[in-house]
Design an enzyme around this catalytic site. Structure first.
Site, PDB file in Angstrom:
ATOM      1  N   HIS A  76       0.953  -1.384  -0.211  1.00  0.00           N
ATOM      2  CA  HIS A  76       0.215   0.166  -0.121  1.00  0.00           C
ATOM      3  C   HIS A  76       0.705   1.281   0.390  1.00  0.00           C
ATOM      4  CE1 HIS A  76      -2.429   2.919   1.890  1.00  0.00           C
ATOM      5  NE2 HIS A  76      -2.942   2.823   1.137  1.00  0.00           N
ATOM      6  N   SER A  77       0.917   1.577  -0.642  1.00  0.00           N
ATOM      7  CA  SER A  77       1.039   3.241  -0.931  1.00  0.00           C
ATOM      8  C   SER A  77       2.731   3.627  -0.646  1.00  0.00           C
ATOM      9  CB  SER A  77       0.344   4.607   0.310  1.00  0.00           C
ATOM     10  OG  SER A  77       1.464   5.440   0.321  1.00  0.00           O
ATOM     11  N   TYR A  78       3.519   3.964   0.391  1.00  0.00           N
ATOM     12  CA  TYR A  78       4.344   3.728  -0.379  1.00  0.00           C
ATOM     13  C   TYR A  78       5.069   1.471  -0.255  1.00  0.00           C
ATOM     14  CZ  TYR A  78       9.226   2.879   2.511  1.00  0.00           C
ATOM     15  OH  TYR A  78      10.797   2.201   2.930  1.00  0.00           O
ATOM     16  N   GLY A  80       4.449   0.159  -2.068  1.00  0.00           N
ATOM     17  CA  GLY A  80       4.719  -0.607  -3.085  1.00  0.00           C
ATOM     18  C   GLY A  80       6.215  -0.198  -3.768  1.00  0.00           C
ATOM     19  N   HIS A 217      -7.483   6.589   0.478  1.00  0.00           N
ATOM     20  CA  HIS A 217      -6.370   6.091   0.470  1.00  0.00           C
ATOM     21  C   HIS A 217      -6.377   5.151   1.245  1.00  0.00           C
ATOM     22  CE1 HIS A 217      -2.268   5.641  -0.531  1.00  0.00           C
ATOM     23  NE2 HIS A 217      -1.259   6.295   0.344  1.00  0.00           N
TER      24      HIS A 217
END
Length: 227
Positions: A76-78, A80, A217
């Site tokens: 998720h988010s960072y 990745g 998000h």
């Protein structure tokens, strides 16, 4: 049964996945929710030296010590950047990569490199004004957590992010491209407009799946069942 390893984003910890994990386990799947070094219940391990490589090693060690194979790895988010680094190092352990409203890494680019100049400057100034090596967390409301109880829970658990994790560039050779399944899940109500570039990459790649969730998000908090 599928084995899922769920990797959280910046400021969060394994705690953020608890509702999603409960849903997956109720369907007979195996779930691991590692907390990256320096965050969540591991906040006491934060140092200026904690970087992207540290977090990649965190996840690789879970795969190794738990003897996991054919893993569905979710970032998720960072996160990745973390799962992309794991795929570079141990692609043979993975059945799939799922980027959840996440940065899809590119060789030689850091998390900061994907930001528009104004946001990058804001982040660097925030870290400098905090203690010079950590970035203070962003309020849950910014990420679309509008329910007061949920927002209080998220805000009460988020911790500062070691800023070296955002500064260090990914080092990729393309080894992770051979992972059989690759998917991108886009949260349509996210304020992070730079994520659209990864949607476009997924649209153009014939071997990627692209899905959407109409929420903010932090969809693991706001829409755990749909996720």
């Amino acid at each position: 049964m599928t084995t899922f390893v769920l990797v959280h984003g910046a400021f969060h910890g394994g705690w953020c996945w608890r509702l999603v994990a409960a849903e997956l386990r109720s369907r007979g799947h195996q779930v691991f929710m590692p907390t990256l070094t320096g965050l969540g219940e591991r906040a006491h391990l934060a140092t200026p030296e904690v970087d992207l490589d540290t977090h990649i090693e965190d996840v690789i060690n879970v795969l190794a010590w738990e003897d996991l194979q054919s893993v569905m790895l979710v970032g998720h988010s960072y996160g990745g950047l973390v799962v992309g680094g794991v795929a570079e190092r141990v692609p043979e352990r993975l059945a799939g990569l799922i980027y959840l409203d996440a940065i899809v890494p590119e060789n030689g680019r850091s998390a900061l490199d994907f930001q528009v100049p104004e946001r990058r400057q804001t982040m660097e100034e925030a870290a400098a004004g905090y203690n010079g090596w950590q970035l203070p967390p962003v309020p849950a409301e910014f990420y679309g957590v509008t329910d007061p109880d949920q927002a209080a829970w998220v805000d009460g658990h988020c911790t500062p992010q070691p800023f070296a994790t955002f500064r260090q560039a990914s080092q990729l050779s393309g080894a992770g491209e051979g992972v059989p399944l690759k998917a991108y899940i886009r949260c349509t109500q996210t304020p992070l407009g730079y994520m659209q570039q990864f949607v476009e990459r997924a649209e153009q790649a014939p071997d990627w799946q692209l899905l959407y969730i109409d929420t903010g998000h932090d969809c693991m908090v706001t829409e755990p069942e749909r996720l």
